[in-house]
Each structure stands twice: as C-alpha cells, then as structure tokens.
Design an enzyme around this catalytic site. Structure first.
Site, PDB file in Angstrom:
ATOM      1  N   LYS A 102       9.175 -16.449 -10.941  1.00 58.40           N
ATOM      2  CA  LYS A 102       8.359 -15.362 -11.460  1.00 58.40           C
ATOM      3  C   LYS A 102       7.130 -15.918 -12.199  1.00 58.40           C
ATOM      4  O   LYS A 102       7.272 -16.827 -13.030  1.00 58.40           O
ATOM      5  CB  LYS A 102       9.207 -14.518 -12.420  1.00 58.40           C
ATOM      6  CG  LYS A 102       8.493 -13.309 -12.923  1.00 58.40           C
ATOM      7  CD  LYS A 102       9.380 -12.514 -13.869  1.00 58.40           C
ATOM      8  CE  LYS A 102       8.531 -11.433 -14.522  1.00 58.40           C
ATOM      9  NZ  LYS A 102       9.135 -10.960 -15.765  1.00 58.40           N
ATOM     10  N   PHE A 129      -4.298   2.437  15.034  1.00 57.11           N
ATOM     11  CA  PHE A 129      -4.665   3.477  14.089  1.00 57.11           C
ATOM     12  C   PHE A 129      -5.831   2.941  13.265  1.00 57.11           C
ATOM     13  O   PHE A 129      -6.008   1.722  13.160  1.00 57.11           O
ATOM     14  CB  PHE A 129      -3.482   3.821  13.170  1.00 57.11           C
ATOM     15  CG  PHE A 129      -2.659   4.976  13.675  1.00 57.11           C
ATOM     16  CD1 PHE A 129      -1.859   4.841  14.792  1.00 57.11           C
ATOM     17  CD2 PHE A 129      -2.711   6.212  13.025  1.00 57.11           C
ATOM     18  CE1 PHE A 129      -1.101   5.907  15.259  1.00 57.11           C
ATOM     19  CE2 PHE A 129      -1.961   7.287  13.481  1.00 57.11           C
ATOM     20  CZ  PHE A 129      -1.166   7.145  14.601  1.00 57.11           C
ATOM     21  N   ASN A 147       0.854  -1.198   0.000  1.00 60.57           N
ATOM     22  CA  ASN A 147       0.000   0.000   0.000  1.00 60.57           C
ATOM     23  C   ASN A 147       0.891   1.249   0.000  1.00 60.57           C
ATOM     24  O   ASN A 147       2.114   1.149  -0.023  1.00 60.57           O
ATOM     25  CB  ASN A 147      -0.957  -0.024   1.194  1.00 60.57           C
ATOM     26  CG  ASN A 147      -0.193  -0.103   2.500  1.00 60.57           C
ATOM     27  OD1 ASN A 147       0.569   0.794   2.847  1.00 60.57           O
ATOM     28  ND2 ASN A 147      -0.369  -1.220   3.211  1.00 60.57           N
ATOM     29  N   ILE A 164      -1.961  -8.076  14.163  1.00 59.95           N
ATOM     30  CA  ILE A 164      -0.902  -7.886  15.165  1.00 59.95           C
ATOM     31  C   ILE A 164      -1.393  -7.101  16.376  1.00 59.95           C
ATOM     32  O   ILE A 164      -1.185  -7.496  17.525  1.00 59.95           O
ATOM     33  CB  ILE A 164       0.322  -7.170  14.519  1.00 59.95           C
ATOM     34  CG1 ILE A 164       0.811  -7.971  13.312  1.00 59.95           C
ATOM     35  CG2 ILE A 164       1.436  -6.977  15.536  1.00 59.95           C
ATOM     36  CD1 ILE A 164       1.772  -7.224  12.410  1.00 59.95           C
TER      37      ILE A 164
HETATM   38  O1  PMT Z   1       2.885   5.955   6.681  1.00 56.37           O
HETATM   39  P1  PMT Z   1       2.261   7.284   6.257  1.00 56.37           P
HETATM   40  O2  PMT Z   1       2.427   7.533   4.798  1.00 56.37           O
HETATM   41  O3  PMT Z   1       2.756   8.418   7.091  1.00 56.37           O
HETATM   42  O4  PMT Z   1       0.686   7.162   6.508  1.00 56.37           O
HETATM   43  C1  PMT Z   1       0.173   7.033   7.771  1.00 56.37           C
HETATM   44  C2  PMT Z   1      -0.986   6.042   7.849  1.00 56.37           C
HETATM   45  C3  PMT Z   1      -2.154   6.588   7.033  1.00 56.37           C
HETATM   46  C4  PMT Z   1      -0.564   4.688   7.293  1.00 56.37           C
HETATM   47  C5  PMT Z   1      -1.346   5.900   9.354  1.00 56.37           C
HETATM   48  O5  PMT Z   1      -1.761   7.129   9.838  1.00 56.37           O
HETATM   49  C6  PMT Z   1      -2.449   4.858   9.562  1.00 56.37           C
HETATM   50  O6  PMT Z   1      -3.632   5.120   9.435  1.00 56.37           O
HETATM   51  N1  PMT Z   1      -2.050   3.606   9.886  1.00 56.37           N
HETATM   52  C7  PMT Z   1      -2.932   2.469  10.050  1.00 56.37           C
HETATM   53  C8  PMT Z   1      -3.316   1.938   8.700  1.00 56.37           C
HETATM   54  C9  PMT Z   1      -4.188   0.683   8.777  1.00 56.37           C
HETATM   55  O7  PMT Z   1      -3.740  -0.356   8.470  1.00 56.37           O
HETATM   56  O8  PMT Z   1      -5.348   0.913   9.312  1.00 56.37           O
HETATM   57  P2  PMT Z   1      -6.490  -0.282   9.486  1.00 56.37           P
HETATM   58  O9  PMT Z   1      -7.706   0.488   9.845  1.00 56.37           O
HETATM   59  O10 PMT Z   1      -6.497  -1.129   8.332  1.00 56.37           O
HETATM   60  O11 PMT Z   1      -5.956  -1.112  10.715  1.00 56.37           O
HETATM   61  C10 PMT Z   1      -6.385  -0.883  12.059  1.00 56.37           C
HETATM   62  C11 PMT Z   1      -5.263  -1.148  13.021  1.00 56.37           C
HETATM   63  O12 PMT Z   1      -4.936  -2.540  13.013  1.00 56.37           O
HETATM   64  C12 PMT Z   1      -3.989  -0.434  12.735  1.00 56.37           C
HETATM   65  O13 PMT Z   1      -3.450  -0.032  13.965  1.00 56.37           O
HETATM   66  C13 PMT Z   1      -3.108  -1.482  12.076  1.00 56.37           C
HETATM   67  O14 PMT Z   1      -1.718  -1.236  12.314  1.00 56.37           O
HETATM   68  C14 PMT Z   1      -3.564  -2.726  12.791  1.00 56.37           C
HETATM   69  N2  PMT Z   1      -3.425  -3.954  11.999  1.00 56.37           N
HETATM   70  C15 PMT Z   1      -4.125  -4.126  10.864  1.00 56.37           C
HETATM   71  C16 PMT Z   1      -4.051  -5.335  10.190  1.00 56.37           C
HETATM   72  C17 PMT Z   1      -3.208  -6.332  10.697  1.00 56.37           C
HETATM   73  N3  PMT Z   1      -3.096  -7.504  10.066  1.00 56.37           N
HETATM   74  N4  PMT Z   1      -2.518  -6.139  11.831  1.00 56.37           N
HETATM   75  C18 PMT Z   1      -2.596  -4.974  12.478  1.00 56.37           C
HETATM   76  O15 PMT Z   1      -1.947  -4.784  13.520  1.00 56.37           O
END
Ligand code: PMT
Length: 413
Positions: free
Chosen positions: A301, A336, A222, A320
């Site tokens: 590939k 986040f 992403n 995670i």
């Molecule tokens: O890196 P930048 O370019 O500065 O951009 C910042 C950002 C937009 C990436 C950041 O601010 C942000 O929003 N990060 C979280 C992105 C995300 O994956 O959001 P989510 O809503 O999909 O996930 C929710 C939470 O679960 C997040 O804390 C994520 O880290 C966590 N997660 C998600 C999936 C996974 N398999 N394991 C996780 O821990």
C-alpha cells in the site's frame, strides 16, 4: 392430413387419364380442400364438365372469353384464389404451351397469371414422353420451380409399355399433402430466421470498466456499470447468437445462455478476448477500457508522505478493439465511443483510425443516459451510413443495435 382451407385449382387437359381427375377431386374434397376445376377443350372429349362439377361442387371453368363466367369468378380472381395449381393430366401439348408461355386458353392464362406454385402430372404416350422436345420442356419447367409429379411406368391405354402413365389419384393427393407440409415448414423456418437474425453466429463482447491497480488496495477505473454491454449480451442470445461476454468488475448477474469471462485489468481483458477471438464472427467492444495504467504497481500500500502531491506515471494500455480489427481474419468489429462533444467527428475518427466496421457513439455528458444509467441513446456510424437510435432503455436499444449489426454483417459477408 386435413387440407382444410387449402384452395386447389385442378387443371384437366386432353388425355385418357382425364377420367382419373374426378377421383382426384373427390379425394381432395374428402380432406376438406376447396377445389375448383379448369378444363381445356380437348379434356372435354374424355370427361364432361358436369362430372367434374358434381364432384367439386363448383362450376367448372373452361373458357377465357366468356362474359358470363368472368362475371362470376373472373380468370384473374381465379389465378389469385389458388394456393396451388395441379394440372392432372398434363398433356405434351400443354407442357409445350407452359414452356413457351402461351396463354391461348383459360388454363395456360391462369398459369401465367398466378403467383401460386404449379404442379404438373404428365400423362401421354411413352414415345411422346421420351421425345427430346417434351424432355427439354420438362427440364425448363423444373428449372422454373414447377413441380413435376410422375409419370409412372407401365402398360398404356394405346397398348404401349413405358413411362407416361399419370400417377394414381391417391399418389397425387399424397404429393399435394407433402407440398403443404413443406410449405408450412419453410414458412416457419423463414419466420425463425427473421426473428433470430444472429442465429448460427458466434458473438463476443466486452462490457463494464477495467481496473488498473496502483497498489494492492487502490485502482484507477471509471463509472461504467456494465448495463449496456450486459443488455447487448442478453439481446444477442435472444436473437440467436452464441455469446461470450468478457466482463470487467461489475455487480450484474450473467444473462441466461451467455458464457462469461471475468477480468479486472485492460491487459486481462485483452488476453481473454484474443484467446477466443479466432472463433468469433462478430466482436462488440462496449467496455470502458482504461486507456492508461500505472507504469508500476506498488507491491505494498502506498503510504501518505509529507509531500503535497504524488506523481504517478501511467503507461498506455493495449487498444483491444483496434487489435481485433487489425487481425488478418478479423470478425465484424463494432466499437463504442463515449464522447462529450462533437460526437460525429470523434466517432468517425475512431471508426477510421481503429479500422472498425461500425461504431456506436453515446453522449456521456447528458444526464439520464450513458454511464451507469438504465437508458441510453446511440448514434451509429459506418463507412457510408449513419442511424440515430433515440433514447430508450438499454435493453430495447440493444435489440435495435444488434438488428442493425446483423443487417450490416450480412450486407458485407
Ligand atoms: O456500462 P454502462 O454503465 O452501461 O455504460 C455504457 C458505456 C457508456 C460505458 C458504453 O455505452 C460505452 O460508451 N462504452 C465505450 C466506452 C469507451 O471506452 O469509449 P472510448 O471512446 O474511450 O473507446 C472507444 C472504443 O475503443 C470502445 O469500443 C472501447 O471499448 C475500445 N477500447 C478503448 C481503449 C482500449 N484500451 N481498448 C479498447 O478496446
């Protein structure tokens, strides 16, 4: 040590040691302290106000209800003026009045009306000093943070030998100096703690994207640049934390003082986090972790075929942040949420579902913020609260978010 600018109010009560108060005042003045003297009526039987006025260079105050004196520095002003009140000598009678909170003369009234710390140098006959009432009074005063300086042991004016002699003036000066040094150090420590709300805490965070390999040359990923997570890592160090940053593939240099672990895939990020999470007090998941990864990674590939489409089967990655929050001895866990609509609804749903302590949501559909930009805006939610952190550069935002995290952490620990 210079006592320049320190305002010390010396209280003199009735006792043979009152003659030593003049010496005490002189020694404090020599060290550039501003000194004012308040006497009780019985003190005047042992030393004259004129003597104390001469050595202090200031009028001596002795009455509570004197309109002329109140027209000068009134008793409330005097109580506010002092940085420290030292009663030397402090008679058994004055100790009892202080313990009871009486205010029947100027000195005891000042002691009730002042925010300044109070020190007393007891001086009395050894039997009076040993009496249960006096001992009880001293214990009560000490419990109220009154500093008890002395008494010394030895021969007394009345011929007795034992505890009850007032400390010598130079011993009292040394205690005054020590008090101001300790107050200064305490103030510095408090300022330091305020400036470094994360001091003494271990904080781990994830940042950047993950890459989920399809074959040796292709991956799913992403647009996360890692800027938000790296800004958080840098700010956390500035706020006093010991920081471990688990970073996906990004083109950013490691902030000073940060321990960095580089990973590629979600599974590698999970392993790095779980390997060190037990030592952390705070965990912040800022990485944009891929929710799915190709079920099979081709050994070579993948070749283009004649078919118009290629179907790739994906399998769910470990979550995670949810795994960390589910630990029996979990750290304070902040997630986040990258959303494009209904921010609060989706963020609160993640907060609850993943059992997080806090979640910072950003609207990644808006231009100039979110993925790969220098600025961002966050809406932060916790079980019974919400704060909006408006658009700012990621560095400022990181400071605000971490200050909020520190507040919530200490509210709940
Ligand atoms: O890196 P930048 O370019 O500065 O951009 C910042 C950002 C937009 C990436 C950041 O601010 C942000 O929003 N990060 C979280 C992105 C995300 O994956 O959001 P989510 O809503 O999909 O996930 C929710 C939470 O679960 C997040 O804390 C994520 O880290 C966590 N997660 C998600 C999936 C996974 N398999 N394991 C996780 O821990």
């Amino acid at each position: 040590m210079s006592l320049t600018g320190k305002r010390i109010l010396i209280g003199v009560t009735g006792g043979i040691a009152a003659y030593k108060s003049a010496e005490l005042v002189r020694r404090l003045k020599e060290r550039q302290a501003e000194v004012r003297v308040v006497m009780t009526d019985s003190a005047k039987a042992f030393i004259t106000p004129l003597t104390l006025q001469a050595v202090s260079g200031e009028p001596v105050s002795d009455t509570l209800l004197d309109p002329a004196a109140e027209a000068g520095m009134g008793h409330i002003e005097l109580a506010k003026w002092a940085d420290l009140i030292v009663i030397a000598p402090a008679s058994a009678n004055t100790l009892a009045k202080l313990t009871a909170g009486l205010a029947d003369d100027l000195l005891t009234t000042l002691c009730l009306a002042t925010p300044a710390p109070l020190a007393i140098a007891p001086a009395m006959n050894q039997q009076m000093y040993r009496h249960g009432a006096t001992q009880d009074n001293l214990h009560i005063l000490a419990a109220r943070q009154v500093m008890i300086w002395g008494p010394a042991q030895g021969a007394q004016a009345c011929g007795d030998v034992g505890p009850g002699r007032m400390l010598e003036p130079m011993e009292l000066v040394a205690l005054v100096e020590r008090h101001f040094i300790e107050t200064k150090v305490q103030a510095q420590v408090t300022t330091h703690i305020k400036a470094q709300p994360l001091a003494g805490l271990k904080l781990m965070l994830t940042a950047g994207p993950t890459r989920e390999a399809l074959d040796p040359v292709r991956f799913l990923s992403n647009h996360s640049s890692g800027k938000m997570g790296f800004a958080l890592a840098e700010a956390a160090v500035a706020l006093g934390a010991e920081v471990t940053l688990v970073a996906g593939p990004v083109a950013l240099s490691t902030p000073l003082g940060v321990t960095r672990i580089d990973v590629e895939s979600a599974k590698q990020m999970q392993a790095a986090v779980m390997g060190a999470i037990a030592q952390q007090q705070i965990f912040i998941a800022c990485a944009a972790v891929a929710d799915y990864a190709p079920k099979v990674v081709a050994e070579h590939k993948i070749k283009k075929t004649a078919a118009d489409s290629l179907i790739i089967e994906l399998t769910k990655n470990p979550d995670i942040v949810a795994e960390v929050a589910a630990l029996a001895d979990n750290p304070f866990t902040v997630g986040f949420a990258a959303e494009t609509q209904d921010i609060e609804i989706y963020a609160r749903d993640k907060l609850q579902r993943k059992k997080l302590d806090m979640i910072a949501a950003n609207n990644v559909a808006l231009a100039g913020q979110g993925f790969n930009s220098d600025d961002n805006a966050l809406s932060v939610f916790w079980s019974n609260g919400h704060v909006d952190l408006p658009l700012a550069n990621k560095s400022q935002l990181a400071h605000h978010l971490l200050t909020l995290i520190a507040e919530r952490y200490y509210d709940t620990h």
